[in-house]
Motif scaffolding. Structure first.
Motif, PDB file in Angstrom:
ATOM      1  N   PHE A 134      39.749  46.852  32.959  1.00  0.00           N
ATOM      2  CA  PHE A 134      38.856  47.786  33.642  1.00  0.00           C
ATOM      3  C   PHE A 134      37.386  47.407  33.478  1.00  0.00           C
ATOM      4  O   PHE A 134      36.519  48.031  34.078  1.00  0.00           O
ATOM      5  CB  PHE A 134      39.102  49.220  33.163  1.00  0.00           C
ATOM      6  CG  PHE A 134      40.285  49.863  33.813  1.00  0.00           C
ATOM      7  CD1 PHE A 134      40.231  50.290  35.126  1.00  0.00           C
ATOM      8  CD2 PHE A 134      41.477  50.012  33.117  1.00  0.00           C
ATOM      9  CE1 PHE A 134      41.329  50.875  35.743  1.00  0.00           C
ATOM     10  CE2 PHE A 134      42.583  50.597  33.717  1.00  0.00           C
ATOM     11  CZ  PHE A 134      42.505  51.031  35.032  1.00  0.00           C
ATOM     12  N   GLY A 135      37.126  46.362  32.674  1.00  0.00           N
ATOM     13  CA  GLY A 135      35.787  45.794  32.648  1.00  0.00           C
ATOM     14  C   GLY A 135      35.461  44.975  33.881  1.00  0.00           C
ATOM     15  O   GLY A 135      34.325  44.538  34.060  1.00  0.00           O
ATOM     16  N   GLY A 136      36.461  44.710  34.742  1.00  0.00           N
ATOM     17  CA  GLY A 136      36.213  44.091  36.043  1.00  0.00           C
ATOM     18  C   GLY A 136      36.492  42.614  36.169  1.00  0.00           C
ATOM     19  O   GLY A 136      36.214  42.025  37.214  1.00  0.00           O
ATOM     20  N   ILE A 137      37.110  41.997  35.156  1.00  0.00           N
ATOM     21  CA  ILE A 137      37.260  40.550  35.170  1.00  0.00           C
ATOM     22  C   ILE A 137      38.017  40.045  36.391  1.00  0.00           C
ATOM     23  O   ILE A 137      37.623  39.065  37.035  1.00  0.00           O
ATOM     24  CB  ILE A 137      37.944  40.048  33.864  1.00  0.00           C
ATOM     25  CG1 ILE A 137      38.116  38.527  33.887  1.00  0.00           C
ATOM     26  CG2 ILE A 137      39.269  40.744  33.641  1.00  0.00           C
ATOM     27  CD1 ILE A 137      36.837  37.739  34.048  1.00  0.00           C
ATOM     28  N   VAL A 151      43.100  47.857  39.204  1.00  0.00           N
ATOM     29  CA  VAL A 151      41.792  47.314  39.587  1.00  0.00           C
ATOM     30  C   VAL A 151      41.904  46.438  40.828  1.00  0.00           C
ATOM     31  O   VAL A 151      41.109  46.560  41.769  1.00  0.00           O
ATOM     32  CB  VAL A 151      41.167  46.526  38.412  1.00  0.00           C
ATOM     33  CG1 VAL A 151      39.898  45.806  38.870  1.00  0.00           C
ATOM     34  CG2 VAL A 151      40.846  47.459  37.253  1.00  0.00           C
ATOM     35  N   SER A 152      42.892  45.545  40.855  1.00  0.00           N
ATOM     36  CA  SER A 152      42.998  44.618  41.989  1.00  0.00           C
ATOM     37  C   SER A 152      43.350  45.342  43.284  1.00  0.00           C
ATOM     38  O   SER A 152      42.909  44.934  44.362  1.00  0.00           O
ATOM     39  CB  SER A 152      44.037  43.530  41.692  1.00  0.00           C
ATOM     40  OG  SER A 152      45.317  44.090  41.501  1.00  0.00           O
ATOM     41  N   LEU A 153      44.129  46.424  43.185  1.00  0.00           N
ATOM     42  CA  LEU A 153      44.530  47.140  44.379  1.00  0.00           C
ATOM     43  C   LEU A 153      43.396  47.983  44.963  1.00  0.00           C
ATOM     44  O   LEU A 153      43.244  48.077  46.172  1.00  0.00           O
ATOM     45  CB  LEU A 153      45.738  48.033  44.081  1.00  0.00           C
ATOM     46  CG  LEU A 153      46.390  48.714  45.287  1.00  0.00           C
ATOM     47  CD1 LEU A 153      46.962  47.678  46.248  1.00  0.00           C
ATOM     48  CD2 LEU A 153      47.492  49.675  44.831  1.00  0.00           C
ATOM     49  N   VAL A 154      42.588  48.599  44.086  1.00  0.00           N
ATOM     50  CA  VAL A 154      41.576  49.543  44.576  1.00  0.00           C
ATOM     51  C   VAL A 154      40.200  48.913  44.741  1.00  0.00           C
ATOM     52  O   VAL A 154      39.294  49.554  45.282  1.00  0.00           O
ATOM     53  CB  VAL A 154      41.457  50.778  43.641  1.00  0.00           C
ATOM     54  CG1 VAL A 154      42.806  51.432  43.445  1.00  0.00           C
ATOM     55  CG2 VAL A 154      40.834  50.414  42.296  1.00  0.00           C
ATOM     56  N   PHE A 155      40.021  47.659  44.308  1.00  0.00           N
ATOM     57  CA  PHE A 155      38.673  47.085  44.335  1.00  0.00           C
ATOM     58  C   PHE A 155      38.090  47.040  45.743  1.00  0.00           C
ATOM     59  O   PHE A 155      36.995  47.580  45.993  1.00  0.00           O
ATOM     60  CB  PHE A 155      38.685  45.683  43.723  1.00  0.00           C
ATOM     61  CG  PHE A 155      37.363  44.964  43.855  1.00  0.00           C
ATOM     62  CD1 PHE A 155      36.229  45.445  43.225  1.00  0.00           C
ATOM     63  CD2 PHE A 155      37.252  43.821  44.653  1.00  0.00           C
ATOM     64  CE1 PHE A 155      35.002  44.789  43.361  1.00  0.00           C
ATOM     65  CE2 PHE A 155      36.037  43.167  44.785  1.00  0.00           C
ATOM     66  CZ  PHE A 155      34.916  43.658  44.136  1.00  0.00           C
ATOM     67  N   LEU A 156      38.786  46.408  46.684  1.00  0.00           N
ATOM     68  CA  LEU A 156      38.229  46.309  48.035  1.00  0.00           C
ATOM     69  C   LEU A 156      38.074  47.681  48.704  1.00  0.00           C
ATOM     70  O   LEU A 156      37.024  47.943  49.322  1.00  0.00           O
ATOM     71  CB  LEU A 156      39.091  45.374  48.890  1.00  0.00           C
ATOM     72  CG  LEU A 156      39.037  43.885  48.503  1.00  0.00           C
ATOM     73  CD1 LEU A 156      39.933  43.068  49.428  1.00  0.00           C
ATOM     74  CD2 LEU A 156      37.620  43.343  48.519  1.00  0.00           C
TER      75      LEU A 156
END
Length: 475
Positions: free
Chosen positions: A282-285, A414-419
């Motif tokens: 969840f730090g965004g890496i 994170v990967s699913l909701v980022f865009l």
């Protein structure tokens, strides 16, 4: 196995282990870490391949996100199921099985004829990635003398970053013709290495042999890298450590597997492992790893240039992981974590500001590279090191499995909701959310994470119990 020696950390020879024996251990560690290489390769290769897959299969934004995130969904299942299986069939056999699953997933993905077959291939790859990410750290910990355990465990993260960099280079090599099938297909080579090394080169973990009553085999294996007297001493120490990890159980009947994670003694270690597992993601890496070309495209650069610039991210990721390997058995785990989380807060905040203020694309790229440097110098490798060190021997595989599953669940989210989040609140604001989460990681580490450098389980456990107020958490 854990703790070849009780001596203070050594920068020279490891006490009780011959130079030839130490070279042999390092060679085995490199082979085991090939599982980490495929972890990195199969998560990183999609960033460039997706630029061409989306046109070939006419994918919308949700389908593009699902091609990325379905691997993570498979990894959650692979991580959850691998711990008990590794305890049942052994570390070497599950390593061989993981290599075979990598091969199957690669073939399915390369031969896919549309969206759903590609999804199936990525899901199978995810099962292998998750299983490898959960079983490689305990396997490495169990063959490593504790004086160099941090460095050997960090090999896993080094190979992950090397896999990501190789994926970027492969993407660049095949980007001219847009041959995304070849990009993914390169992963078959290290998968074959995994299978071959498990069949003909790797030993079984001494820890697993002892846990299954095969004391003579474990002693012979330890003696092969040290001497007879050292082997006897280390086998006896391991048996004391296992008894100490579950003092209420009769010899040979210690609480193990998922039951061990529910015991009061193990809960502080589980809380630390799960919190760091979530914080690392969840730090965004992986918004940077998965979407580096896409993010760079949004600054105004072309797809081809985006792949080229993403290689800079892969290089700094690798270089800073090498720095972490040099420091982890000197500076310790806690200091690297604290420094790393602080760097992530600052650089992710600046990356968000670059997008909000409309700064030049080169500044956004600079902050991305600096963020990767901060992450790779601490949070990236230290998490995988700690989950191989904070759990007692009876809960090593399942503890790593639980933490890895949470890590992948966080990765998936994170990967699913980022865009979609970028579309809803903007790029800069999304990166600021990641910066805030990294700050929480910094505060948690300062309060609860123990130092594990050159320590056996008993010392780590005392530190954990103290940080969580003795038995208060358990009660």
């Amino acid at each position: 196995m854990q703790g070849y020696s009780s001596a203070p950390i050594a920068q020279g020879p490891v006490e009780g282990v011959s130079p030839a024996g130490l070279r042999r251990i390092r060679f085995h560690a490199v082979l085991i870490a090939v599982g980490g290489f495929l972890f990195g390769f199969d998560t990183g290769v999609i960033s460039g391949a997706l630029l061409f897959i989306k046109d070939d299969f006419d994918l919308d934004s949700f389908q593009q996100g699902s091609v990325v995130s379905v691997l993570v969904l498979g990894a959650m299942a692979g991580a959850l199921g691998s711990g008990r299986l590794a305890d049942r069939i052994g570390r070497r056999r599950i390593f061989c099985l993981e290599g075979a699953v990598f091969l199957v997933g690669t073939v399915v993905a390369v031969l896919s004829t549309g969206y759903w077959t590609l999804i199936a291939g990525r899901l199978v790859l995810g099962l292998a990635v998750g299983a490898a990410s959960a079983t490689v750290p305990p396997y490495l910990a169990e063959i490593s003398p504790k004086e160099v355990r941090g460095r050997l465990l960090t090999l896993n993260q080094l190979m992950i970053t090397l896999g990501i960099l190789v994926a970027y280079l492969v993407n660049l090599a095949f980007s001219g013709g847009g041959t995304w099938r070849a990009m993914i297909g390169v992963g078959a080579v290290p998968a074959l290495v995994m299978v071959a090394s498990a069949l003909w080169a790797l030993p079984e973990s001494p820890e697993w042999l002892l846990a299954h009553g095969r004391r003579a085999e474990a002693r012979s294996l330890v003696a092969s890298v040290s001497d007879e007297a050292t082997a006897d001493r280390l086998i006896e120490r391991r048996e004391r450590d296992r008894a100490a990890s579950d003092p209420g159980a009769p010899p040979g009947e210690e609480t193990a597997g998922w039951r061990a994670l529910r015991t009061r003694r193990v809960r502080p270690a589980l809380v630390v492992g799960l919190a760091l597992a979530a914080g690392q993601q969840f730090g965004g890496i992986n918004t940077i790893i998965y979407y580096a070309p896409t993010i760079i495209e949004r600054t105004g650069l072309t797809a081809s240039n985006a792949i080229v610039y993403s290689i800079a991210i892969g290089v700094i990721n690798l270089v800073m992981t090498l720095v972490a390997i040099r420091l982890i058995d000197r500076s310790g785990r806690r200091d690297l974590l604290l420094w790393s989380f602080a760097a992530m807060v600052v650089t992710m905040g600046l990356l968000g500001l670059a997008f909000v203020a409309g700064w030049a694309p080169v500044l956004a790229l600079l902050f991305m590279v600096l963020y990767i440097a901060g992450y790779a110098g601490g949070v990236g490798p230290v998490f995988w090191t700690l989950i191989g060190e904070i759990f007692p021997p009876s809960a090593s595989a399942t503890g790593a499995s639980a933490c890895t599953a949470v890590n992948w669940a966080s990765n998936f989210t994170v990967s699913l909701v980022f865009l979609p989040a970028v579309g809803l609140i903007g790029e800069g604001e999304t990166f600021w959310v990641f910066a805030a989460i990294s700050m929480l990681g910094l505060l948690f580490t300062a309060r609860f994470v123990p130092e594990t450098k050159a320590r056996g389980f008993a010392e780590v456990d005392r530190d954990l119990q103290s940080r969580f107020g003795g038995r208060r958490l358990a009660d």
